[in-house]
Structures are given as structure tokens and as C-alpha cells.
Design a protein around this motif. Structure first.
Motif, PDB file in Angstrom:
ATOM      1  N   VAL A  34       0.883  -1.081   0.093  1.00  0.00           N
ATOM      2  CA  VAL A  34       0.063  -0.020  -0.067  1.00  0.00           C
ATOM      3  C   VAL A  34       1.009   1.033  -0.145  1.00  0.00           C
ATOM      4  N   LEU A  35       1.937   1.350   0.941  1.00  0.00           N
ATOM      5  CA  LEU A  35       2.826   2.381   0.886  1.00  0.00           C
ATOM      6  C   LEU A  35       3.589   2.643  -0.516  1.00  0.00           C
ATOM      7  N   ARG A  36       3.829   1.817  -1.096  1.00  0.00           N
ATOM      8  CA  ARG A  36       4.380   2.067  -2.509  1.00  0.00           C
ATOM      9  C   ARG A  36       3.509   2.466  -3.610  1.00  0.00           C
ATOM     10  N   PHE A  37       2.355   1.712  -3.367  1.00  0.00           N
ATOM     11  CA  PHE A  37       1.108   2.291  -4.207  1.00  0.00           C
ATOM     12  C   PHE A  37       0.900   3.775  -4.126  1.00  0.00           C
ATOM     13  N   CYS A  38       0.407   4.196  -2.781  1.00  0.00           N
ATOM     14  CA  CYS A  38       0.251   5.649  -2.764  1.00  0.00           C
ATOM     15  C   CYS A  38       1.546   6.392  -3.191  1.00  0.00           C
ATOM     16  N   HIS A  39       2.761   5.985  -3.078  1.00  0.00           N
ATOM     17  CA  HIS A  39       4.005   6.974  -3.362  1.00  0.00           C
ATOM     18  C   HIS A  39       3.789   6.865  -4.719  1.00  0.00           C
ATOM     19  N   TRP A  40       3.588   6.023  -5.792  1.00  0.00           N
ATOM     20  CA  TRP A  40       3.652   5.955  -7.175  1.00  0.00           C
ATOM     21  C   TRP A  40       2.496   6.754  -7.776  1.00  0.00           C
ATOM     22  N   ARG A  41       1.283   6.751  -7.178  1.00  0.00           N
ATOM     23  CA  ARG A  41       0.347   7.538  -7.461  1.00  0.00           C
ATOM     24  C   ARG A  41       0.292   8.957  -7.245  1.00  0.00           C
ATOM     25  N   GLN A  42       1.192   9.155  -6.076  1.00  0.00           N
ATOM     26  CA  GLN A  42       1.372  10.511  -5.841  1.00  0.00           C
ATOM     27  C   GLN A  42       2.574  11.160  -7.006  1.00  0.00           C
ATOM     28  N   ILE A  43       3.306  10.206  -7.462  1.00  0.00           N
ATOM     29  CA  ILE A  43       4.228  10.589  -8.342  1.00  0.00           C
ATOM     30  C   ILE A  43       3.637  10.780  -9.718  1.00  0.00           C
ATOM     31  N   GLU A  44       2.815  10.166  -9.819  1.00  0.00           N
ATOM     32  CA  GLU A  44       1.824  10.196 -11.036  1.00  0.00           C
ATOM     33  C   GLU A  44       1.281  11.722 -11.343  1.00  0.00           C
ATOM     34  N   ARG A  45       0.509  11.951  -9.997  1.00  0.00           N
ATOM     35  CA  ARG A  45      -0.047  13.277  -9.952  1.00  0.00           C
ATOM     36  C   ARG A  45       1.145  14.484 -10.076  1.00  0.00           C
ATOM     37  N   VAL A  46       2.338  14.168  -9.696  1.00  0.00           N
ATOM     38  CA  VAL A  46       3.283  15.246  -9.577  1.00  0.00           C
ATOM     39  C   VAL A  46       3.728  15.581 -11.108  1.00  0.00           C
ATOM     40  N   ILE A  47       4.077  14.296 -11.716  1.00  0.00           N
ATOM     41  CA  ILE A  47       4.391  14.497 -13.264  1.00  0.00           C
ATOM     42  C   ILE A  47       3.194  15.071 -14.183  1.00  0.00           C
ATOM     43  N   VAL A  48       1.891  14.830 -13.675  1.00  0.00           N
ATOM     44  CA  VAL A  48       1.088  15.563 -14.344  1.00  0.00           C
ATOM     45  C   VAL A  48       0.951  17.034 -14.234  1.00  0.00           C
ATOM     46  N   THR A  49       1.411  17.546 -13.135  1.00  0.00           N
ATOM     47  CA  THR A  49       1.397  18.777 -12.503  1.00  0.00           C
ATOM     48  C   THR A  49       2.350  19.344 -13.187  1.00  0.00           C
ATOM     49  N   LEU A  50       3.673  18.943 -13.140  1.00  0.00           N
ATOM     50  CA  LEU A  50       4.924  19.386 -13.638  1.00  0.00           C
ATOM     51  C   LEU A  50       4.970  19.377 -15.232  1.00  0.00           C
ATOM     52  N   SER A  51       4.031  18.652 -15.766  1.00  0.00           N
ATOM     53  CA  SER A  51       3.792  18.689 -17.448  1.00  0.00           C
ATOM     54  C   SER A  51       3.125  19.672 -17.839  1.00  0.00           C
ATOM     55  N   ASP A  52       2.212  20.434 -17.099  1.00  0.00           N
ATOM     56  CA  ASP A  52       1.076  21.529 -17.460  1.00  0.00           C
ATOM     57  C   ASP A  52       1.900  22.441 -18.033  1.00  0.00           C
ATOM     58  N   ALA A  53       1.670  22.938 -19.177  1.00  0.00           N
ATOM     59  CA  ALA A  53       2.068  24.346 -19.632  1.00  0.00           C
ATOM     60  C   ALA A  53       1.767  25.678 -18.856  1.00  0.00           C
ATOM     61  N   GLU A  54       0.549  25.594 -18.507  1.00  0.00           N
ATOM     62  CA  GLU A  54      -0.093  26.649 -17.750  1.00  0.00           C
ATOM     63  C   GLU A  54       0.015  26.309 -16.251  1.00  0.00           C
ATOM     64  N   PRO A  55       0.294  27.563 -15.430  1.00  0.00           N
ATOM     65  CA  PRO A  55       0.196  27.326 -13.781  1.00  0.00           C
ATOM     66  C   PRO A  55      -1.367  26.978 -13.545  1.00  0.00           C
ATOM     67  N   LYS A  56      -1.517  26.536 -12.476  1.00  0.00           N
ATOM     68  CA  LYS A  56      -3.099  26.299 -11.812  1.00  0.00           C
ATOM     69  C   LYS A  56      -2.982  26.927 -10.433  1.00  0.00           C
ATOM     70  N   GLY A  57      -4.200  27.564 -10.233  1.00  0.00           N
ATOM     71  CA  GLY A  57      -4.191  28.027  -8.773  1.00  0.00           C
ATOM     72  C   GLY A  57      -3.483  29.541  -8.716  1.00  0.00           C
ATOM     73  N   THR A  58      -3.173  29.900  -7.568  1.00  0.00           N
ATOM     74  CA  THR A  58      -2.617  30.935  -7.222  1.00  0.00           C
ATOM     75  C   THR A  58      -1.025  31.019  -7.409  1.00  0.00           C
ATOM     76  N   VAL A  59      -0.559  32.081  -8.321  1.00  0.00           N
ATOM     77  CA  VAL A  59       0.987  32.004  -8.411  1.00  0.00           C
ATOM     78  C   VAL A  59       1.550  32.793  -7.499  1.00  0.00           C
ATOM     79  N   HIS A  60       2.551  32.992  -6.769  1.00  0.00           N
ATOM     80  CA  HIS A  60       3.038  33.925  -5.808  1.00  0.00           C
ATOM     81  C   HIS A  60       4.230  34.236  -6.452  1.00  0.00           C
TER      82      HIS A  60
END
Length: 68
Positions: free
Chosen positions: A42-68
């Protein structure tokens, strides 16, 4: 959607997959998550699911949410 990056290791794993797999990095993270789930890790499953979400976020060309 904002993505929380839990640790430097998580960011490093995401960057390593992006370097190695390019556009298929998120898919590779998903495959690794499924493998971990199939093994009952379960721990590695959660880790790799988080990594998947991080990759999607890093791959976005446009920022999402508030930019400081």
C-alpha cells in the motif's frame, strides 16, 4: 488542482521518470503503482500514485491556482 509534493524523494522520482520516459512518465508511474497494489504494498502504491500526480502537474504548460 494543486498537488502536494511530500518529499524531495518524490520530486526526484518524478523527475527521473520524466527524464527516462518523457511523455509516458505518468503512465510508467501508474504501472508501478498498479504493480505495488498487486503485491499488496500500500505504501509504494500511494507513493507511485502521488508521483503520477506530480508528473501531470509538472507537465502542465500553464500554472494552476494562485501563483505567488
Amino acid at each position: 488542482m494543486q498537488t502536494f509534493i511530500a518529499s524531495r524523494d518524490a520530486l526526484d522520482d518524478a523527475c527521473q521518470l520524466m527524464d527516462s520516459f518523457g511523455a509516458d512518465a505518468a503512465l510508467e508511474a501508474a504501472v508501478r503503482a498498479e504493480g505495488a497494489r498487486d503485491r499488496g504494498n500500500v505504501l509504494r502504491f500511494c507513493h507511485w500514485r502521488q508521483i503520477e500526480r506530480v508528473i501531470v502537474t509538472l507537465s502542465d504548460a500553464e500554472p494552476k491556482g494562485t501563483v505567488h
